[in-house]
Design an enzyme around this catalytic site. Structure first.
Site, PDB file in Angstrom:
ATOM      1  N   HIS A 124      -4.679  -0.379   6.103  1.00 11.94           N
ATOM      2  CA  HIS A 124      -4.218   0.448   7.229  1.00 11.94           C
ATOM      3  C   HIS A 124      -5.139   0.377   8.437  1.00 11.94           C
ATOM      4  O   HIS A 124      -5.731   1.382   8.836  1.00 11.94           O
ATOM      5  CB  HIS A 124      -3.991   1.908   6.800  1.00 11.94           C
ATOM      6  CG  HIS A 124      -5.035   2.495   5.874  1.00 11.94           C
ATOM      7  ND1 HIS A 124      -6.372   2.469   6.159  1.00 11.94           N
ATOM      8  CD2 HIS A 124      -4.918   3.125   4.688  1.00 11.94           C
ATOM      9  CE1 HIS A 124      -7.032   3.058   5.180  1.00 11.94           C
ATOM     10  NE2 HIS A 124      -6.161   3.466   4.269  1.00 11.94           N
TER      11      HIS A 124
ATOM     12  N   ASP B 191       1.231   2.753   3.497  1.00  9.04           N
ATOM     13  CA  ASP B 191       0.389   3.934   3.246  1.00  9.04           C
ATOM     14  C   ASP B 191       1.246   5.201   3.196  1.00  9.04           C
ATOM     15  O   ASP B 191       0.767   6.297   3.504  1.00  9.04           O
ATOM     16  CB  ASP B 191      -0.721   4.082   4.298  1.00  9.04           C
ATOM     17  CG  ASP B 191      -1.850   4.988   3.808  1.00  9.04           C
ATOM     18  OD1 ASP B 191      -1.955   5.220   2.592  1.00  9.04           O
ATOM     19  OD2 ASP B 191      -2.619   5.480   4.655  1.00  9.04           O
TER      20      ASP B 191
ATOM     21  N   HIS C 115       0.867  -1.199   0.000  1.00  5.98           N
ATOM     22  CA  HIS C 115       0.000   0.000   0.000  1.00  5.98           C
ATOM     23  C   HIS C 115       0.895   1.239   0.000  1.00  5.98           C
ATOM     24  O   HIS C 115       1.409   1.640   1.046  1.00  5.98           O
ATOM     25  CB  HIS C 115      -0.888   0.009   1.250  1.00  5.98           C
ATOM     26  CG  HIS C 115      -1.883   1.129   1.265  1.00  5.98           C
ATOM     27  ND1 HIS C 115      -3.190   0.957   1.676  1.00  5.98           N
ATOM     28  CD2 HIS C 115      -1.786   2.441   0.934  1.00  5.98           C
ATOM     29  CE1 HIS C 115      -3.828   2.113   1.588  1.00  5.98           C
ATOM     30  NE2 HIS C 115      -2.991   3.036   1.142  1.00  5.98           N
TER      31      HIS C 115
ATOM     32  N   LYS D  93      -9.375  -0.549  -5.626  1.00  6.88           N
ATOM     33  CA  LYS D  93      -9.402   0.121  -4.325  1.00  6.88           C
ATOM     34  C   LYS D  93     -10.699   0.887  -4.167  1.00  6.88           C
ATOM     35  O   LYS D  93     -11.044   1.709  -5.032  1.00  6.88           O
ATOM     36  CB  LYS D  93      -8.219   1.096  -4.229  1.00  6.88           C
ATOM     37  CG  LYS D  93      -8.207   1.989  -2.984  1.00  6.88           C
ATOM     38  CD  LYS D  93      -7.803   1.244  -1.735  1.00  6.88           C
ATOM     39  CE  LYS D  93      -7.861   2.112  -0.481  1.00  6.88           C
ATOM     40  NZ  LYS D  93      -6.690   2.970  -0.308  1.00  6.88           N
TER      41      LYS D  93
ATOM     42  N   ALA E 175      -3.815  14.932   5.059  1.00  6.99           N
ATOM     43  CA  ALA E 175      -3.605  13.662   5.777  1.00  6.99           C
ATOM     44  C   ALA E 175      -2.575  12.820   5.045  1.00  6.99           C
ATOM     45  O   ALA E 175      -2.686  12.625   3.837  1.00  6.99           O
ATOM     46  CB  ALA E 175      -4.921  12.902   5.852  1.00  6.99           C
TER      47      ALA E 175
ATOM     48  N   ASN F 200      -5.273   6.963  -6.310  1.00  3.23           N
ATOM     49  CA  ASN F 200      -6.003   8.215  -6.021  1.00  3.23           C
ATOM     50  C   ASN F 200      -5.254   9.435  -6.560  1.00  3.23           C
ATOM     51  O   ASN F 200      -4.939  10.366  -5.836  1.00  3.23           O
ATOM     52  CB  ASN F 200      -6.322   8.359  -4.527  1.00  3.23           C
ATOM     53  CG  ASN F 200      -5.096   8.381  -3.624  1.00  3.23           C
ATOM     54  OD1 ASN F 200      -4.053   7.840  -3.967  1.00  3.23           O
ATOM     55  ND2 ASN F 200      -5.209   9.009  -2.468  1.00  3.23           N
TER      56      ASN F 200
ATOM     57  N   HIS G 147     -10.584   1.275   1.952  1.00  2.00           N
ATOM     58  CA  HIS G 147     -10.380   2.300   2.968  1.00  2.00           C
ATOM     59  C   HIS G 147     -11.588   2.167   3.886  1.00  2.00           C
ATOM     60  O   HIS G 147     -12.695   2.580   3.521  1.00  2.00           O
ATOM     61  CB  HIS G 147     -10.295   3.704   2.354  1.00  2.00           C
ATOM     62  CG  HIS G 147     -10.001   4.750   3.387  1.00  2.00           C
ATOM     63  ND1 HIS G 147      -8.794   5.389   3.474  1.00  2.00           N
ATOM     64  CD2 HIS G 147     -10.753   5.219   4.412  1.00  2.00           C
ATOM     65  CE1 HIS G 147      -8.807   6.220   4.509  1.00  2.00           C
ATOM     66  NE2 HIS G 147      -9.989   6.137   5.089  1.00  2.00           N
TER      67      HIS G 147
ATOM     68  N   HIS H  40       1.494   5.373  -1.848  1.00  5.14           N
ATOM     69  CA  HIS H  40       1.065   6.468  -2.736  1.00  5.14           C
ATOM     70  C   HIS H  40       2.318   7.069  -3.352  1.00  5.14           C
ATOM     71  O   HIS H  40       3.186   7.566  -2.631  1.00  5.14           O
ATOM     72  CB  HIS H  40       0.306   7.535  -1.948  1.00  5.14           C
ATOM     73  CG  HIS H  40      -0.952   7.005  -1.327  1.00  5.14           C
ATOM     74  ND1 HIS H  40      -2.179   7.074  -1.950  1.00  5.14           N
ATOM     75  CD2 HIS H  40      -1.164   6.355  -0.152  1.00  5.14           C
ATOM     76  CE1 HIS H  40      -3.096   6.503  -1.175  1.00  5.14           C
ATOM     77  NE2 HIS H  40      -2.504   6.052  -0.087  1.00  5.14           N
TER      78      HIS H  40
HETATM   79  O1  DOR Z   1      -3.447   9.637   5.396  1.00  2.46           O
HETATM   80  C1  DOR Z   1      -3.793   9.276   4.279  1.00  2.46           C
HETATM   81  N1  DOR Z   1      -3.241   9.783   3.143  1.00  2.46           N
HETATM   82  N2  DOR Z   1      -4.772   8.376   4.187  1.00  2.46           N
HETATM   83  C2  DOR Z   1      -5.295   8.035   3.014  1.00  2.46           C
HETATM   84  O2  DOR Z   1      -6.196   7.246   3.015  1.00  2.46           O
HETATM   85  C3  DOR Z   1      -4.842   8.670   1.753  1.00  2.46           C
HETATM   86  C4  DOR Z   1      -3.498   9.211   1.879  1.00  2.46           C
HETATM   87  C5  DOR Z   1      -3.112  10.151   0.744  1.00  2.46           C
HETATM   88  O3  DOR Z   1      -3.348   9.801  -0.412  1.00  2.46           O
HETATM   89  O4  DOR Z   1      -2.550  11.208   1.026  1.00  2.46           O
HETATM   90 ZN    ZN Z   2      -3.506   5.008   1.356  1.00  4.45          ZN
END
Ligand code: DOR
Ligand code: ZN
Length: 344
Positions: free
Chosen positions: A174, A247, A13, A99, A263, A41, A136, A15
């Site tokens: 997560h 994550d 997982h 996802k 976040a 995403n 999620h 990004h």
């Molecule tokens: O903290 C996070 N950041 N949680 C998520 O689910 C997405 C991620 C993000 O893409 O920044």
């Molecule tokens: Zn994530």
């Protein structure tokens, strides 16, 4: 000096974002991991197998010379996803899952699923083809307390979903609560979970006591210490239903240190060492290899890696900031702090 050797781990997982962000994120991840599930995403999201393959090429263009890195791709589930896309995922060599973000749950989730019951026709195909559904797991209703959103998801969304589709292969991503850990344990091998380094190492006191620490803000939000304790127990238990998923989620410094901060914790550069720190703190370093290098591959039906990495128990100071996006900075998880493990 204590040393451990593990099969090279995978990150199930992560990004990576797109464009110039890849200059930072791809080398950071590829220095540690052989494979990563690359979350979809983006803006706009990665919705089809063709888009995922194009994104994969953009990622591969940033893999440093001499490193082997195999991005594993995931589609972004929307209200419009066609049931026919599932057969295409199943037939693809590079796309491994889909996802589901409940719409509005987190970063770039506006195009997520508005009501899971509306997409049961797609989920039927996922169960049929045994294509993993990555979740999620948080409800999004405004009136539900942010600390209760994962638990409410288990009760209100996941329990009915698994009643309807008992053989559905799914990863609760997560996980952050004892309730989620117990939930995963109660089901068969088709239900698994990833756990991040921040949820093993920290709790909501780290986020909030003595001032708000925006670099510990992620979603699902850090919970109380008793939940952290349960996550450590299940992650280090040797149970193959729990495996590594960082994550790692890059956001530029100014977007985190902001009146409305984003976040996400950026753990990619030292992720395996952060996990080593967490496992060692509870005296279970010998359980790291299963969690980091075996169980995720087994769940996805992919071969385990063959090469190894070595970690030494030697202090390492995590950098206070790193370059990001041509002229910006990113603050890595636990910046400026010393951890006890280092990858050689
Ligand atoms: O903290 C996070 N950041 N949680 C998520 O689910 C997405 C991620 C993000 O893409 O920044
Ligand atoms: Zn994530």
């Amino acid at each position: 000096m204590e040393t451990i050797t593990l099969l090279q781990p995978d990150d199930w997982h992560a990004h990576l974002r797109d464009g110039s962000a890849l200059k930072r994120t791809v080398p950071d991840l590829a220095k540690q991991f052989a494979r990563a599930i690359c979350m979809p995403n983006l803006v706009p999201p990665v919705k089809t197998v063709d888009e995922a393959l194009a994104y994969r090429e953009r990622i591969l263009a940033h893999v440093p010379q001499g490193l082997h890195f195999d991005p594993r791709m995931v589609l972004y589930f929307t209200d419009q996803t066609s049931p026919d896309e599932v057969a295409k995922i199943h037939a693809s060599d590079y796309v491994n899952a889909i996802k589901l973000y409940p719409a509005g749950a987190t970063t770039n989730s506006d195009n997520g699923v508005s009501d899971i019951r509306k997409v049961y026709a797609v989920i039927e195909q996922l169960e049929e083809y045994q294509v993993p559904l990555l979740l999620h797991g948080e409800v999004t209703h405004q009136h539900i307390d942010i600390f209760d959103r994962e638990k409410r998801f288990l009760d209100e969304v996941l329990t009915p979903l698994l009643r309807q589709f008992p053989k559905l292969k799914l990863v609760l991503e997560h996980i952050t609560t004892s309730e989620a850990a117990t939930f995963v344990l109660e089901y068969d091998r088709n239900v698994a979970a990833t756990i991040t380094p921040q949820h093993l190492l920290f709790n909501r006191n780290d986020l909030l006591v003595g001032g708000v620490k925006p670099h510990f803000y992620c979603l699902p939000i850090l919970k109380r210490q008793s939940h952290q304790q349960t996550l450590l127990e299940v992650a280090t238990s040797g149970n193959p239903k729990f495996f590594l998923g960082t994550d790692s989620a890059p956001h530029a410094r100014h977007a985190k240190e902001n009146a409305c901060g984003c976040a996400g914790c950026y753990s990619a550069p030292t992720a395996i060492e952060l996990y080593a720190q967490a496992f060692d703190q509870v005296g279970k370093i010998e359980r790291l290899e299963g969690f980091a290098s075996h169980f995720g591959a087994d769940f996805y039906g992919l071969p385990r890696n063959e090469n190894s990495i070595t970690l030494v128990k030697e202090d390492q100071v995590i950098p206070t900031a790193l370059d990001y996006l041509d002229g910006e900075q990113i603050i890595p998880l636990y910046a400026g702090q010393t951890i006890a493990w280092r990858k050689v």
